[in-house]
Design an enzyme around this catalytic site. Sequence first.
Site, PDB file in Angstrom:
ATOM      1  N   ASP A 102       0.844  -1.112  -0.188  1.00 54.87           N
ATOM      2  CA  ASP A 102      -0.080   0.039  -0.052  1.00 54.87           C
ATOM      3  C   ASP A 102       0.819   1.274  -0.009  1.00 54.87           C
ATOM      4  OD1 ASP A 102      -2.134  -2.159   0.765  1.00 54.87           O
ATOM      5  OD2 ASP A 102      -3.171  -0.730   1.774  1.00 54.87           O
ATOM      6  N   LYS A 165      -6.751   3.638  -3.515  1.00 51.34           N
ATOM      7  CA  LYS A 165      -7.269   3.847  -2.140  1.00 51.34           C
ATOM      8  C   LYS A 165      -7.246   4.984  -1.570  1.00 51.34           C
ATOM      9  CE  LYS A 165      -5.107   2.206   2.479  1.00 51.34           C
ATOM     10  NZ  LYS A 165      -4.057   1.674   2.982  1.00 51.34           N
ATOM     11  N   LYS A 197     -10.261   0.812  -2.623  1.00 53.41           N
ATOM     12  CA  LYS A 197     -10.069   0.310  -1.229  1.00 53.41           C
ATOM     13  C   LYS A 197     -10.400   1.695  -0.363  1.00 53.41           C
ATOM     14  CE  LYS A 197      -6.865  -1.075   2.251  1.00 53.41           C
ATOM     15  NZ  LYS A 197      -5.766  -1.537   2.843  1.00 53.41           N
TER      16      LYS A 197
END
Length: 256
Positions: A102, A165, A197
């Site tokens: 991430d 995300k 996300k």
Amino acid sequence: MEISTPRETASFALSLLDLTNLRDDCDTAAIDELCRRAQTPYGTTAAICIWPRFVAQARITLGEGHPVRIATVVNFPSGNLPVSAVVEETKGAIRDGADEIDLVIPYEAFLAGNEAAVTEMVSAVRDACPNACLKVILETGELKDSARISRASELAIEAGADFIKTSTGKVSVNATLEAADIMLRAIRDSRKRIGFKPAGGIGTVADADLYLRLAETIMGSDWIMPSTFRFGASSLLDDIMAALSGAPSQRAASGY
């Protein structure tokens, strides 16, 4: 998706959850507990999301081939590390056993007009983890403007993101339905298989349901699955477990 009850929503959300501990005081005992909590009587979470320094421990605890994937964060949370440092951080995490990365974009540089900084960072990290799932964090609460969120989404997708995300969970405004709507439309318009996300502030099954229904509206009823949709959350699991066990939810939907 065809979800009709809170229990069904909870069961589905469990399968999409990146159970997260990115607290500053996280320690080895907390990681062992996180690995344990990710394996529930009702099934496992999709992943755990942890600091890079704990990846090796989690890999040993879970073992190779475990259904709970290990995600870690790089360039986190500030987004302002040099590309070379982030690449080394990424390579180290992969060596330690991370399945997913991430990555925070250099959002301050982007806000200053430097789009190339985003492309360079995402492309370099993509090259450093070719076999890992790359989730790119836009920090939408700092971008604020809808056009900026849309453009950052486009840049991340073009540079090789597998997911986009919303947030780190470390700023004052994290996941919102407004940002989710913009990002999901960017995914749809890209015509690529890119996941989404939302992260930060999603604490109840009712919250999760709002995001699932938005994604279904934009992307279609068969789009949502662990390979295309994740929740990044630390407290959502408690409400999921309450719903699955028949206990009352402790909180109402927050209306993000």
